[in-house]
Design a protein around this motif. Sequence first.
Motif, PDB file in Angstrom:
ATOM      1  N   SER A  50      -5.173   7.380   6.327  1.00  0.00           N
ATOM      2  CA  SER A  50      -3.875   7.154   6.978  1.00  0.00           C
ATOM      3  C   SER A  50      -2.718   6.990   6.002  1.00  0.00           C
ATOM      4  CB  SER A  50      -3.926   5.904   7.859  1.00  0.00           C
ATOM      5  OG  SER A  50      -4.866   6.047   8.886  1.00  0.00           O
ATOM      6  N   VAL A  51      -3.015   6.674   4.749  1.00  0.00           N
ATOM      7  CA  VAL A  51      -1.948   6.349   3.792  1.00  0.00           C
ATOM      8  C   VAL A  51      -2.079   7.215   2.543  1.00  0.00           C
ATOM      9  CG1 VAL A  51      -0.893   4.523   2.417  1.00  0.00           C
ATOM     10  CG2 VAL A  51      -1.930   3.956   4.619  1.00  0.00           C
ATOM     11  N   ASP A  52      -1.064   8.017   2.266  1.00  0.00           N
ATOM     12  CA  ASP A  52      -1.059   8.821   1.042  1.00  0.00           C
ATOM     13  C   ASP A  52      -0.991   7.905  -0.175  1.00  0.00           C
ATOM     14  OD1 ASP A  52      -1.122  11.280   2.331  1.00  0.00           O
ATOM     15  OD2 ASP A  52       1.059  11.442   2.437  1.00  0.00           O
ATOM     16  N   GLY A  53      -1.821   8.178  -1.159  1.00  0.00           N
ATOM     17  CA  GLY A  53      -1.800   7.433  -2.405  1.00  0.00           C
ATOM     18  C   GLY A  53      -2.713   6.221  -2.437  1.00  0.00           C
ATOM     19  N   LEU A  54      -3.310   5.865  -1.326  1.00  0.00           N
ATOM     20  CA  LEU A  54      -4.212   4.714  -1.271  1.00  0.00           C
ATOM     21  C   LEU A  54      -5.634   5.192  -1.557  1.00  0.00           C
ATOM     22  CD1 LEU A  54      -4.764   1.729  -0.661  1.00  0.00           C
ATOM     23  CD2 LEU A  54      -4.891   2.331   1.765  1.00  0.00           C
ATOM     24  N   SER A  55      -6.224   4.656  -2.626  1.00  0.00           N
ATOM     25  CA  SER A  55      -7.585   5.046  -2.978  1.00  0.00           C
ATOM     26  C   SER A  55      -8.575   4.021  -2.420  1.00  0.00           C
ATOM     27  CB  SER A  55      -7.746   5.132  -4.503  1.00  0.00           C
ATOM     28  OG  SER A  55      -7.682   3.838  -5.070  1.00  0.00           O
ATOM     29  N   THR A  56      -9.817   4.421  -2.318  1.00  0.00           N
ATOM     30  CA  THR A  56     -10.866   3.535  -1.827  1.00  0.00           C
ATOM     31  C   THR A  56     -11.013   2.320  -2.739  1.00  0.00           C
ATOM     32  OG1 THR A  56     -12.021   5.427  -0.878  1.00  0.00           O
ATOM     33  CG2 THR A  56     -13.307   3.420  -1.193  1.00  0.00           C
ATOM     34  N   LYS A  57     -10.950   2.530  -4.047  1.00  0.00           N
ATOM     35  CA  LYS A  57     -11.100   1.426  -5.003  1.00  0.00           C
ATOM     36  C   LYS A  57      -9.999   0.385  -4.808  1.00  0.00           C
ATOM     37  CE  LYS A  57     -11.064   0.260  -9.847  1.00  0.00           C
ATOM     38  NZ  LYS A  57     -10.168   0.397 -10.937  1.00  0.00           N
ATOM     39  N   VAL A  58      -8.763   0.830  -4.744  1.00  0.00           N
ATOM     40  CA  VAL A  58      -7.634  -0.085  -4.598  1.00  0.00           C
ATOM     41  C   VAL A  58      -7.693  -0.782  -3.237  1.00  0.00           C
ATOM     42  CG1 VAL A  58      -5.108  -0.200  -4.434  1.00  0.00           C
ATOM     43  CG2 VAL A  58      -6.178   1.163  -6.220  1.00  0.00           C
ATOM     44  N   LEU A  59      -8.051  -0.049  -2.199  1.00  0.00           N
ATOM     45  CA  LEU A  59      -8.170  -0.646  -0.871  1.00  0.00           C
ATOM     46  C   LEU A  59      -9.227  -1.744  -0.867  1.00  0.00           C
ATOM     47  CD1 LEU A  59      -7.560  -0.814   2.160  1.00  0.00           C
ATOM     48  CD2 LEU A  59      -9.308   0.958   2.489  1.00  0.00           C
ATOM     49  N   ASN A  60     -10.381  -1.478  -1.481  1.00  0.00           N
ATOM     50  CA  ASN A  60     -11.447  -2.484  -1.521  1.00  0.00           C
ATOM     51  C   ASN A  60     -11.009  -3.745  -2.265  1.00  0.00           C
ATOM     52  OD1 ASN A  60     -13.268  -1.037   0.027  1.00  0.00           O
ATOM     53  ND2 ASN A  60     -14.127   0.016  -1.747  1.00  0.00           N
ATOM     54  N   GLU A  61     -10.258  -3.581  -3.362  1.00  0.00           N
ATOM     55  CA  GLU A  61      -9.727  -4.746  -4.076  1.00  0.00           C
ATOM     56  C   GLU A  61      -8.771  -5.546  -3.191  1.00  0.00           C
ATOM     57  OE1 GLU A  61      -7.855  -3.709  -7.782  1.00  0.00           O
ATOM     58  OE2 GLU A  61      -9.618  -2.613  -8.474  1.00  0.00           O
ATOM     59  N   CYS A  62      -7.912  -4.832  -2.500  1.00  0.00           N
ATOM     60  CA  CYS A  62      -6.938  -5.469  -1.612  1.00  0.00           C
ATOM     61  C   CYS A  62      -7.643  -6.215  -0.479  1.00  0.00           C
ATOM     62  CB  CYS A  62      -5.997  -4.401  -1.058  1.00  0.00           C
ATOM     63  SG  CYS A  62      -4.762  -5.012   0.091  1.00  0.00           S
ATOM     64  N   LEU A  63      -8.613  -5.585   0.137  1.00  0.00           N
ATOM     65  CA  LEU A  63      -9.354  -6.217   1.227  1.00  0.00           C
ATOM     66  C   LEU A  63     -10.112  -7.441   0.731  1.00  0.00           C
ATOM     67  CD1 LEU A  63     -10.710  -2.990   2.970  1.00  0.00           C
ATOM     68  CD2 LEU A  63      -8.960  -4.544   3.873  1.00  0.00           C
ATOM     69  N   ARG A  64     -10.712  -7.331  -0.454  1.00  0.00           N
ATOM     70  CA  ARG A  64     -11.462  -8.457  -1.021  1.00  0.00           C
ATOM     71  C   ARG A  64     -10.548  -9.647  -1.278  1.00  0.00           C
ATOM     72  NH1 ARG A  64     -11.551 -10.112  -5.717  1.00  0.00           N
ATOM     73  NH2 ARG A  64     -10.923  -8.182  -6.706  1.00  0.00           N
ATOM     74  N   LYS A  65      -9.386  -9.410  -1.854  1.00  0.00           N
ATOM     75  CA  LYS A  65      -8.440 -10.498  -2.119  1.00  0.00           C
ATOM     76  C   LYS A  65      -8.022 -11.174  -0.817  1.00  0.00           C
ATOM     77  CE  LYS A  65      -6.499  -8.668  -6.374  1.00  0.00           C
ATOM     78  NZ  LYS A  65      -5.313  -8.071  -7.000  1.00  0.00           N
ATOM     79  N   ASN A  66      -7.752 -10.379   0.189  1.00  0.00           N
ATOM     80  CA  ASN A  66      -7.330 -10.945   1.472  1.00  0.00           C
ATOM     81  C   ASN A  66      -8.466 -11.704   2.149  1.00  0.00           C
ATOM     82  OD1 ASN A  66      -4.425 -10.228   2.324  1.00  0.00           O
ATOM     83  ND2 ASN A  66      -5.173  -8.357   1.363  1.00  0.00           N
ATOM     84  N   MET A  67      -9.698 -11.275   1.938  1.00  0.00           N
ATOM     85  CA  MET A  67     -10.837 -12.027   2.468  1.00  0.00           C
ATOM     86  C   MET A  67     -11.021 -13.331   1.695  1.00  0.00           C
ATOM     87  SD  MET A  67     -13.730  -9.203   3.569  1.00  0.00           S
ATOM     88  CE  MET A  67     -14.352  -9.146   1.922  1.00  0.00           C
ATOM     89  N   ASP A  68     -10.826 -13.284   0.372  1.00  0.00           N
ATOM     90  CA  ASP A  68     -10.949 -14.488  -0.452  1.00  0.00           C
ATOM     91  C   ASP A  68      -9.962 -15.565  -0.009  1.00  0.00           C
ATOM     92  OD1 ASP A  68     -12.951 -13.281  -1.921  1.00  0.00           O
ATOM     93  OD2 ASP A  68     -11.662 -12.820  -3.653  1.00  0.00           O
ATOM     94  N   PHE A  69      -8.769 -15.160   0.402  1.00  0.00           N
ATOM     95  CA  PHE A  69      -7.755 -16.116   0.849  1.00  0.00           C
ATOM     96  C   PHE A  69      -7.933 -16.517   2.311  1.00  0.00           C
ATOM     97  CE2 PHE A  69      -5.197 -14.197  -2.691  1.00  0.00           C
ATOM     98  CZ  PHE A  69      -5.187 -15.331  -3.481  1.00  0.00           C
TER      99      PHE A  69
END
Length: 122
Positions: A50-69
């Motif tokens: 759905s988002v140009d420029g968003l990679s799986t690696k970066v998305l997983n990092e983002c999701l992990r940080k948001n889960m950690d918080f």
Amino acid sequence: MKTNEKKISRRIAPVQATRMVETIFGCKWSLTVFTLLTGGVNRPGEMVRSVDGLSTKVLNECLRKNMDFGILAKNSFAEIPPRVEYEFTPFGRKFLKVVGDIEQLQQDIGDAANMSAPDVEA
């Protein structure tokens, strides 16, 4: 000569809250992920597509940080192929309201600045 005046101490933000806000707003993709989840896109593959420029690696990092918080929760389904979906936690929904309030404040500041700016004729 000594006075009995109380000194006002500078209030310091809680370390965890400050780190959370800096991390979330410092992440280029967190607000995009929040928008996707609000719009019903809750699977990582859909998010990347759905988002140009968003990679799986970066998305997983983002999701992990948001889960950690505690903003997001991960639901794993025992299926073949495996399926994973993300959703806001109750805390995440509260955090999302704060983000909305900040966006509204920014809009109000912009509106106030536009109204107070003098008209310039060309």
